[in-house]
Design a protein around this motif. Structure first.
Motif, PDB file in Angstrom:
ATOM      1  N   LEU A 205      21.569  -4.294 -85.368  1.00  0.00           N
ATOM      2  CA  LEU A 205      22.222  -2.699 -86.865  1.00  0.00           C
ATOM      3  C   LEU A 205      23.775  -2.703 -86.930  1.00  0.00           C
ATOM      4  N   ALA A 206      24.680  -3.277 -86.941  1.00  0.00           N
ATOM      5  CA  ALA A 206      25.759  -3.950 -87.014  1.00  0.00           C
ATOM      6  C   ALA A 206      26.699  -4.777 -88.251  1.00  0.00           C
ATOM      7  N   THR A 207      25.064  -5.840 -87.843  1.00  0.00           N
ATOM      8  CA  THR A 207      24.810  -6.530 -89.321  1.00  0.00           C
ATOM      9  C   THR A 207      24.686  -6.192 -90.556  1.00  0.00           C
ATOM     10  N   LYS A 208      23.500  -5.182 -90.165  1.00  0.00           N
ATOM     11  CA  LYS A 208      23.243  -4.500 -91.407  1.00  0.00           C
ATOM     12  C   LYS A 208      23.812  -3.082 -91.753  1.00  0.00           C
ATOM     13  N   TYR A 209      24.459  -2.730 -91.243  1.00  0.00           N
ATOM     14  CA  TYR A 209      25.307  -0.872 -91.324  1.00  0.00           C
ATOM     15  C   TYR A 209      26.791  -1.671 -91.113  1.00  0.00           C
ATOM     16  N   LYS A 210      27.011  -2.853 -91.780  1.00  0.00           N
ATOM     17  CA  LYS A 210      28.846  -3.691 -91.205  1.00  0.00           C
ATOM     18  C   LYS A 210      29.519  -3.134 -90.797  1.00  0.00           C
ATOM     19  N   LYS A 211      29.272  -2.774 -89.185  1.00  0.00           N
ATOM     20  CA  LYS A 211      29.865  -1.834 -88.844  1.00  0.00           C
ATOM     21  C   LYS A 211      30.145  -3.090 -87.475  1.00  0.00           C
ATOM     22  N   ASP A 212      30.668  -3.109 -86.386  1.00  0.00           N
ATOM     23  CA  ASP A 212      30.996  -3.975 -85.434  1.00  0.00           C
ATOM     24  C   ASP A 212      30.218  -2.629 -84.438  1.00  0.00           C
ATOM     25  N   ALA A 213      29.502  -3.527 -83.184  1.00  0.00           N
ATOM     26  CA  ALA A 213      28.772  -2.871 -82.489  1.00  0.00           C
ATOM     27  C   ALA A 213      29.660  -2.046 -81.908  1.00  0.00           C
ATOM     28  N   GLY A 214      30.958  -1.751 -81.526  1.00  0.00           N
ATOM     29  CA  GLY A 214      31.042  -0.155 -80.936  1.00  0.00           C
ATOM     30  C   GLY A 214      30.912   1.078 -81.682  1.00  0.00           C
ATOM     31  N   GLN A 215      31.119   0.392 -83.088  1.00  0.00           N
ATOM     32  CA  GLN A 215      30.953   1.981 -83.688  1.00  0.00           C
ATOM     33  C   GLN A 215      29.350   1.874 -84.133  1.00  0.00           C
ATOM     34  N   ILE A 216      28.839   1.319 -83.738  1.00  0.00           N
ATOM     35  CA  ILE A 216      26.920   1.180 -83.522  1.00  0.00           C
ATOM     36  C   ILE A 216      26.788   2.153 -82.250  1.00  0.00           C
ATOM     37  N   ILE A 217      28.020   1.882 -81.674  1.00  0.00           N
ATOM     38  CA  ILE A 217      27.345   2.678 -80.578  1.00  0.00           C
ATOM     39  C   ILE A 217      27.289   3.894 -80.158  1.00  0.00           C
ATOM     40  N   LEU A 218      28.918   4.237 -80.623  1.00  0.00           N
ATOM     41  CA  LEU A 218      29.662   5.249 -81.363  1.00  0.00           C
ATOM     42  C   LEU A 218      28.590   6.474 -82.037  1.00  0.00           C
ATOM     43  N   ARG A 219      28.028   6.143 -83.029  1.00  0.00           N
ATOM     44  CA  ARG A 219      27.449   6.534 -83.929  1.00  0.00           C
ATOM     45  C   ARG A 219      25.785   6.808 -83.397  1.00  0.00           C
ATOM     46  N   ASN A 241      37.435   3.056 -84.972  1.00  0.00           N
ATOM     47  CA  ASN A 241      36.607   4.130 -83.901  1.00  0.00           C
ATOM     48  C   ASN A 241      35.777   4.935 -84.633  1.00  0.00           C
ATOM     49  N   GLN A 242      36.950   5.681 -85.030  1.00  0.00           N
ATOM     50  CA  GLN A 242      36.144   6.932 -85.950  1.00  0.00           C
ATOM     51  C   GLN A 242      35.681   6.983 -87.242  1.00  0.00           C
ATOM     52  N   ASN A 243      35.653   4.983 -87.526  1.00  0.00           N
ATOM     53  CA  ASN A 243      34.820   5.155 -89.048  1.00  0.00           C
ATOM     54  C   ASN A 243      33.509   5.027 -88.585  1.00  0.00           C
ATOM     55  N   ILE A 244      32.860   6.093 -88.046  1.00  0.00           N
ATOM     56  CA  ILE A 244      31.276   6.086 -87.907  1.00  0.00           C
ATOM     57  C   ILE A 244      30.371   6.961 -89.071  1.00  0.00           C
ATOM     58  N   PHE A 245      31.540   8.143 -89.674  1.00  0.00           N
ATOM     59  CA  PHE A 245      30.868   8.939 -90.814  1.00  0.00           C
ATOM     60  C   PHE A 245      30.050   8.998 -91.893  1.00  0.00           C
ATOM     61  N   ASP A 246      29.987   7.449 -92.137  1.00  0.00           N
ATOM     62  CA  ASP A 246      29.967   7.004 -93.662  1.00  0.00           C
ATOM     63  C   ASP A 246      29.092   6.199 -93.520  1.00  0.00           C
ATOM     64  N   PHE A 247      27.494   5.978 -92.744  1.00  0.00           N
ATOM     65  CA  PHE A 247      26.776   6.053 -92.833  1.00  0.00           C
ATOM     66  C   PHE A 247      25.639   7.252 -90.760  1.00  0.00           C
ATOM     67  N   ALA A 248      24.851   6.415 -91.405  1.00  0.00           N
ATOM     68  CA  ALA A 248      23.935   7.202 -91.089  1.00  0.00           C
ATOM     69  C   ALA A 248      22.798   6.050 -90.240  1.00  0.00           C
ATOM     70  N   LEU A 249      21.978   6.012 -88.318  1.00  0.00           N
ATOM     71  CA  LEU A 249      21.286   5.320 -88.327  1.00  0.00           C
ATOM     72  C   LEU A 249      19.439   6.658 -88.148  1.00  0.00           C
ATOM     73  N   THR A 250      18.272   5.405 -88.634  1.00  0.00           N
ATOM     74  CA  THR A 250      17.487   6.115 -88.633  1.00  0.00           C
ATOM     75  C   THR A 250      16.528   6.496 -87.882  1.00  0.00           C
ATOM     76  N   ASP A 251      15.810   7.381 -87.978  1.00  0.00           N
ATOM     77  CA  ASP A 251      15.395   7.695 -86.050  1.00  0.00           C
ATOM     78  C   ASP A 251      14.546   6.421 -85.977  1.00  0.00           C
ATOM     79  N   ASP A 252      13.819   5.732 -86.787  1.00  0.00           N
ATOM     80  CA  ASP A 252      13.109   4.406 -85.593  1.00  0.00           C
ATOM     81  C   ASP A 252      14.610   3.212 -85.059  1.00  0.00           C
ATOM     82  N   GLU A 253      15.469   3.488 -85.637  1.00  0.00           N
ATOM     83  CA  GLU A 253      16.845   2.728 -84.726  1.00  0.00           C
ATOM     84  C   GLU A 253      17.293   3.398 -84.151  1.00  0.00           C
ATOM     85  N   MET A 254      17.500   4.899 -84.003  1.00  0.00           N
ATOM     86  CA  MET A 254      18.091   5.799 -82.639  1.00  0.00           C
ATOM     87  C   MET A 254      16.857   5.064 -81.653  1.00  0.00           C
ATOM     88  N   ALA A 255      15.591   5.365 -81.829  1.00  0.00           N
ATOM     89  CA  ALA A 255      14.342   5.134 -80.717  1.00  0.00           C
ATOM     90  C   ALA A 255      15.028   3.563 -80.291  1.00  0.00           C
TER      91      ALA A 255
END
Length: 288
Positions: A205-219, A241-255
């Motif tokens: 997910l970090a690769t897909k959204y061009k984020k780091d692992a911490g940002q994926i976890i916080l999102r 750390n707070q740069n997590i509001f410019d993308f969203a995980l899909t329902d499948d990714e949340m699962a």
């Protein structure tokens, strides 16, 4: 500057969904500097506690920020040493004095042991007196919830507990839903657990959204309706750390993230001896 969304608490107050934690930041100027940096970068939610011994520096940073008081959400917590009605009333006033504030936005019972009912009544009185806007609890498990919360006159607005993808607190969240109590996560990044950060799903997910692992976890946690307040003393990390509001995980990714849940964490508030160990851990009156 990042716009931070809010969650509505069961008392109607709006609490920023993302904040800055100060646990284990020393009161040697480091806390003041870190909080000042966070405020400058757009944070408007600061979490401290009597037992962090840094309330005074948090208050100094807020006072010198130039930001109107009603734009900053401040959380602090009462330590076990000050449980019981009268002791807790004094503890609330001590936190206010150290923070240099007329009111605290959220005040929590830091640990669920000892005279919890007496301390909670003091928080209720503090809320009625306008010293506290919202009141809540911390480290309360399903067993401890059943022991105390049904007897409270005021429902806790928040329960601050260990929460991260490895420990998603599902049984507790089911209980909290009955009182519309919001979960706040301490250790939202698993206290830097390398295994968590290297999870293949998180890395992908970090690769897909061009984020780091911490940002994926916080999102993931934000989308799970959990309040998070990661801590750092490094400006670059405080900013990212707070740069997590410019993308969203899909329902499948949340699962797929939900499937990482191991059902337990590093701290067990129900374990024998925890209350005794914490009560003797330190003296919150040592600097008075």
């Amino acid at each position: 500057m990042t716009t931070i969304p809010s969650f509505t608490l069961n008392d109607g107050n709006q609490m920023p969904a993302f904040g800055f934690g100060t646990f284990q930041i020393p009161a040697d100027g480091s806390t003041k500097a870190a909080v000042a940096t966070a405020l400058r970068l757009g944070y408007r939610h600061i979490d401290t506690a009597a037992a962090y011994f840094n309330e005074r520096e948090v208050g100094q940073a807020i006072a010198e920020s130039g930001i109107p008081r009603d734009q900053i959400w401040v959380t602090s917590k009462l330590w076990l040493q000050d449980y019981g009605f009268e002791a807790a009333r004094t503890g609330i006033d001590t936190s206010l004095q150290k923070l240099g504030l007329d009111y605290i936005d959220l005040y929590l019972l830091h640990q669920p042991y000892g005279d919890v009912p007496g301390a909670w009544r003091a928080l209720e009185a503090g809320q009625q007196a306008g010293k506290i806007r919202s009141i809540g609890i911390s480290n309360v498990t399903p067993r401890l919830w059943a022991k105390f919360v049904p007897d409270f006159d005021v429902r806790p607005a928040v329960n601050q507990v260990e929460f991260n993808p490895y420990f998603q607190q599902q049984p507790l969240r089911a209980l909290m839903a009955s009182t519309q109590t919001v979960l706040e996560a301490w250790a939202p990044l698993g206290q830097g657990n390398p295994e968590l950060f290297q999870e293949p799903v998180i890395q992908a997910l970090a690769t897909k959204y061009k984020k780091d692992a911490g940002q994926i976890i916080l999102r993931f946690e934000y989308q799970s309706d959990v309040v998070v307040f990661p801590k750092s003393v490094h400006e670059a990390r405080i900013a990212s750390n707070q740069n997590i509001f410019d993308f969203a995980l899909t329902d499948d990714e949340m699962a797929t993230m939900q499937a990482l849940d191991k059902g337990h964490g590093r701290h067990d508030p129900d374990a024998p001896g925890v209350a005794k160990r914490l009560l003797g851990a330190f003296d919150v009156h040592a600097d008075q």
